[in-house]
Design an enzyme around this catalytic site. Sequence first.
Site, short mmCIF file in Angstrom:
data_model
loop_
_atom_site.label_atom_id
_atom_site.label_comp_id
_atom_site.label_asym_id
_atom_site.label_seq_id
_atom_site.Cartn_x
_atom_site.Cartn_y
_atom_site.Cartn_z
N CYS A 252 7.74 9.95 15.54
CA CYS A 252 7.42 11.30 15.03
C CYS A 252 7.51 12.38 16.11
O CYS A 252 7.68 13.55 15.79
CB CYS A 252 6.02 11.32 14.42
SG CYS A 252 5.90 10.22 13.00
N HIS B 7 4.33 18.90 13.82
CA HIS B 7 4.69 17.71 13.06
C HIS B 7 3.79 17.65 11.83
O HIS B 7 2.60 17.94 11.92
CB HIS B 7 4.49 16.47 13.93
CG HIS B 7 4.63 15.19 13.17
ND1 HIS B 7 5.71 14.96 12.35
CD2 HIS B 7 3.82 14.10 13.08
CE1 HIS B 7 5.56 13.76 11.80
NE2 HIS B 7 4.42 13.23 12.22
N ASN C 109 5.43 13.34 5.42
CA ASN C 109 5.72 13.10 6.84
C ASN C 109 7.15 12.59 6.95
O ASN C 109 7.44 11.47 6.52
CB ASN C 109 4.70 12.07 7.37
CG ASN C 109 4.88 11.78 8.84
OD1 ASN C 109 5.92 12.10 9.43
ND2 ASN C 109 3.89 11.17 9.45
O1 UT7 Z 1 3.16 10.65 11.95
C1 UT7 Z 1 2.49 9.78 12.79
C2 UT7 Z 1 1.09 10.10 12.82
N1 UT7 Z 1 0.44 9.63 11.60
C3 UT7 Z 1 -0.64 10.22 11.26
O2 UT7 Z 1 -0.98 11.17 11.89
C4 UT7 Z 1 -1.46 9.66 10.12
C5 UT7 Z 1 -2.90 9.85 10.47
N2 UT7 Z 1 -3.83 9.37 9.48
C6 UT7 Z 1 -4.04 9.96 8.29
O3 UT7 Z 1 -3.37 10.88 7.92
C7 UT7 Z 1 -5.19 9.46 7.47
O4 UT7 Z 1 -6.02 8.61 8.23
C8 UT7 Z 1 -4.77 8.73 6.16
C9 UT7 Z 1 -4.22 9.75 5.18
C10 UT7 Z 1 -3.74 7.68 6.48
C11 UT7 Z 1 -5.99 8.07 5.52
O5 UT7 Z 1 -7.01 9.03 5.27
P1 UT7 Z 1 -8.53 8.69 5.67
O6 UT7 Z 1 -9.32 9.83 5.24
O7 UT7 Z 1 -8.53 8.35 7.13
O8 UT7 Z 1 -8.83 7.46 4.74
P2 UT7 Z 1 -9.25 5.97 5.15
O9 UT7 Z 1 -8.11 5.26 5.78
O10 UT7 Z 1 -10.56 5.99 5.85
O11 UT7 Z 1 -9.50 5.39 3.71
C12 UT7 Z 1 -10.56 5.85 2.86
C13 UT7 Z 1 -10.50 5.06 1.58
C14 UT7 Z 1 -10.41 3.56 1.79
O12 UT7 Z 1 -11.18 2.92 0.80
P3 UT7 Z 1 -12.65 2.35 1.12
O13 UT7 Z 1 -12.45 1.33 2.20
O14 UT7 Z 1 -13.45 3.54 1.54
O15 UT7 Z 1 -13.06 1.77 -0.20
C15 UT7 Z 1 -8.96 3.25 1.58
O16 UT7 Z 1 -8.74 1.94 1.14
O17 UT7 Z 1 -9.33 5.42 0.84
C16 UT7 Z 1 -8.60 4.25 0.49
N3 UT7 Z 1 -7.19 4.57 0.44
C17 UT7 Z 1 -6.60 5.07 -0.65
N4 UT7 Z 1 -7.08 5.36 -1.87
C18 UT7 Z 1 -6.23 5.87 -2.76
C19 UT7 Z 1 -6.26 4.46 1.43
N5 UT7 Z 1 -5.06 4.89 0.97
C20 UT7 Z 1 -5.25 5.26 -0.31
C21 UT7 Z 1 -4.41 5.78 -1.30
N6 UT7 Z 1 -4.95 6.08 -2.51
N7 UT7 Z 1 -3.11 6.02 -1.08
#
Ligand code: UT7
Length: 326
Positions: A116, A253, A283
């Site tokens: 990225c 980005h 992204n």
């Molecule tokens: O380009 C390279 C750099 N990449 C990035 O910068 C990505 C950085 N990270 C992010 O953008 C975020 O961390 C994410 C969008 C990937 C995830 O968001 P989050 O607020 O950190 O969510 P999380 O991973 O803590 O997940 C929260 C909940 C989980 O469920 P539980 O364990 O609380 O029951 C996940 O399983 O959301 C769930 N979850 C989803 N639910 C619905 C994860 N993905 C999804 C989904 N739809 N697509």
Amino acid sequence: MSGVTRSRIIGTGVYLPARVMENAELAAQVDTSDEWIVERTGIRRRHIAADGEFTSDLATAAAREALLAAGVDAEAIDLIIVATATPDQTFPATATRVQAKLGMTKGIAFDVAAVCSGFLYALTVADAMIRAGQGRTALVIGAETFSRILDWEDRGTCVLFGDGAGAVVLRAEAGRGLSTDKGILATRLHSDGRYNELLYVDGGPGSTGTTGKLRMKGKEVFRHAVTNLSEVMLETLGAAGLSAKDVAWVIPHQANLRILEGTARKLGLGIDRVVVTVDRHANTSAASVPLALDTAVRDGRIRDGDLLLLEAMGGGFTWGAAAVRW
Ligand code: UT7
């Protein structure tokens, strides 16, 4: 003050595949919802490359548009750098495919792999080569087909990425060595290979002999992103003898709207100073910075003399920023 060579961006171009995939379509395939994706990431839709449409095709289309905008013929290009993590082939470099598709038979063409952050890496290398006299005119391209390396059953990653390409034409110009010069004023890059397991592809030609799929621990990447990006943005501004109050537009980005908001806040900038395209493109890895840049150039937001701060962070980890006077 003695004269210096500056690399000036004289044209931008993009290409987005025709097929648009809305969040609702993903919600029909994996356990997710439009509401979750919008709330947690800001993403509403992404473009997906057609069968038989390769990264070099996207890159070449973006390059053609950038050449047109710059009023430069392909024969005048001395250097092509393509930033990509999704090359057409393991080798040769996608940049050489682009070179051939543009009808060029001379010059230097190679790829950089910084995921990225790839566009920031490519821009920095092109700027250094121009200032070292290795060429006067360069094409710097970020192009990706991440749809091909996604695990479409992993809702934690498949909703986040899209395909696309963005390109800029750089040209050597005489500057005065001042922060009022036009062109690239300063760039700063960083890598820290300890974080491989937080964002990687689980395959490769030299290990599994397969392409592999993208794996990410999103929450941990998020935490590092805001810290690393705000630090490198301030470092880059400092290197140019400038500060956050001088910035007209942040061209980031586009990984997550919450990262853009958090990073801007750390610099004391409002989100109204940040060019946001993550809602439309998701992204697109190395393509996202030139896609955002072109968007704000063409809609008239970026004006003559504006200070732009480009930034990105990605797998490796790698991260970087560039201060550019328009
Ligand atoms: O380009 C390279 C750099 N990449 C990035 O910068 C990505 C950085 N990270 C992010 O953008 C975020 O961390 C994410 C969008 C990937 C995830 O968001 P989050 O607020 O950190 O969510 P999380 O991973 O803590 O997940 C929260 C909940 C989980 O469920 P539980 O364990 O609380 O029951 C996940 O399983 O959301 C769930 N979850 C989803 N639910 C619905 C994860 N993905 C999804 C989904 N739809 N697509």
